[in-house]
Write a protein that holds these residues in place. Structure first.
Motif, PDB file in Angstrom:
ATOM      1  N   LEU A  43       0.840  -1.210   0.000  1.00 39.90           N
ATOM      2  CA  LEU A  43       0.000   0.000   0.000  1.00 39.90           C
ATOM      3  C   LEU A  43       0.875   1.260   0.000  1.00 39.90           C
ATOM      4  O   LEU A  43       0.543   2.266  -0.631  1.00 39.90           O
ATOM      5  N   LEU A  44       2.022   1.168   0.684  1.00 41.86           N
ATOM      6  CA  LEU A  44       2.937   2.320   0.706  1.00 41.86           C
ATOM      7  C   LEU A  44       3.474   2.631  -0.692  1.00 41.86           C
ATOM      8  O   LEU A  44       3.810   3.769  -0.992  1.00 41.86           O
ATOM      9  N   GLU A  45       3.536   1.600  -1.568  1.00 41.03           N
ATOM     10  CA  GLU A  45       3.970   1.861  -2.945  1.00 41.03           C
ATOM     11  C   GLU A  45       2.921   2.695  -3.683  1.00 41.03           C
ATOM     12  O   GLU A  45       3.241   3.573  -4.462  1.00 41.03           O
ATOM     13  N   HIS A  46       1.645   2.421  -3.422  1.00 36.44           N
ATOM     14  CA  HIS A  46       0.573   3.226  -4.039  1.00 36.44           C
ATOM     15  C   HIS A  46       0.484   4.602  -3.390  1.00 36.44           C
ATOM     16  O   HIS A  46       0.238   5.599  -4.053  1.00 36.44           O
ATOM     17  N   ALA A  47       0.622   4.625  -2.076  1.00 35.95           N
ATOM     18  CA  ALA A  47       0.369   5.852  -1.315  1.00 35.95           C
ATOM     19  C   ALA A  47       1.387   5.962  -0.185  1.00 35.95           C
ATOM     20  O   ALA A  47       1.147   5.557   0.944  1.00 35.95           O
TER      21      ALA A  47
END
Ligand SMILES: C[S@@+](CC[C@H](N)C(=O)[O-])C[C@H]1O[C@@H](n2cnc3c(N)ncnc32)[C@H](O)[C@@H]1O
Length: 271
Positions: A43-47
């Protein structure tokens, strides 16, 4: 485990990523598992702002609690979608300002109930119940809610970082309407929810979270969807905002800088 009559969301499966444990991971807690941590990393890669957003949202909660206690005399809190116990729970935040705050924690995750009971068993000012926000009357009529909260006195219902966990089936609006009707004038509703004004961002993260949690997720929404929930409430200053900016001049938090998505909301008084 006995699955008889047990809804899907009410079982503990540590191989299935879960919102309460992801939240715990982002806050630096230890009650999470490899499956949760893996989704958090993806999720950190997206946001990339998600972890700081989670921390900022807790600071918003702290400022809300302080405002409601010191400026409005609130002593009763109903924390809906409470999450796993953390370093700084609502009763910890509240008891900085008043010794007599009472808090009912509500979550539909059985792990929250189990961990919460262990942590809170010695306190007669707190309770934790397992219930779904889609059934506000079940929450308000629960014997432990009735035992701890006096619904004739002001109550602050906290629906913070939880409404995006439920799909667009009218649940957020129903919850807010029922809480306002049952808690009555002088009570408060604090709401934050994940928002993005970028349609691609909304769809990508919503799909990612739904897939990752086996459908136990709702939607990233637009700020105007959250605004609508406050219709009929008297909105406290400074209005509805990125929660990292809500009364952020007070030393309890800083403004979020990365903005792929934000927690958006504020506090309304029932009139
Ligand atoms: C992101 S955490 C938010 C925790 C805390 N309110 C905060 O803002 O830091 C969301 C919590 O809501 C719970 N939750 C999700 N859907 C729910 C529902 N339908 N009814 C009650 N709780 C729910 C999850 O189990 C999780 O613990």
């Amino acid at each position: 485990m006995n699955h008889h009559h047990t809804p899907l969301s009410h079982t503990i499966d540590v191989t299935q990523p879960n919102v309460a444990r992801m939240h715990n991971y982002y806050l630096g807690g230890k009650d999470n598992y490899p499956a949760d941590r893996q989704v958090c990393q993806r999720l950190l890669e997206h946001a990339p702002s998600t972890q700081i957003l989670t921390i900022n949202n807790r600071r918003f909660l702290q400022r809300v609690i302080r405002c409601l206690i010191l400026e409005h005399g609130v002593r009763q809190f109903l924390d809906i979608g409470a999450g796993l116990p953390t370093r700084d729970n609502i009763h910890d935040m509240a008891q900085r300002y008043t010794a007599d705050a009472r808090v009912v924690y509500v979550d539909n995750d059985p792990m929250v109930l189990a961990y919460g009971r262990v942590l809170l068993q010695h306190s007669d000012q707190t309770a934790v119940i397992q219930a779904d926000l889609r059934h506000p009357d079940v929450i308000l009529d629960h014997p432990q809610t009735a035992a701890l909260l006096d619904l004739r006195e002001p109550v602050a219902a906290l629906c913070v970082s939880v409404l995006h966990c439920v799909p667009d089936d009218g649940a957020p609006a129903h919850l807010v309407r029922r809480l306002a009707a049952r808690l009555g004038p002088g009570s408060f509703l604090a709401i934050s929810q994940l928002v993005s004004e970028d349609a691609t961002m909304r769809h990508v993260i919503t799909d990612f979270m739904r897939e990752s949690t086996d459908g136990h997720w709702g939607a990233v929404r637009r700020s105007q969807d959250v605004d609508r929930l406050f219709t009929g409430l008297d909105i406290l200053e400074p209005g509805l905002a990125d929660v990292s900016a809500w009364r952020a001049d007070t030393g309890l938090g800083w403004r979020q800088r990365t903005r792929e998505w934000i927690e958006y909301g504020g506090v309304g008084r029932v009139i």
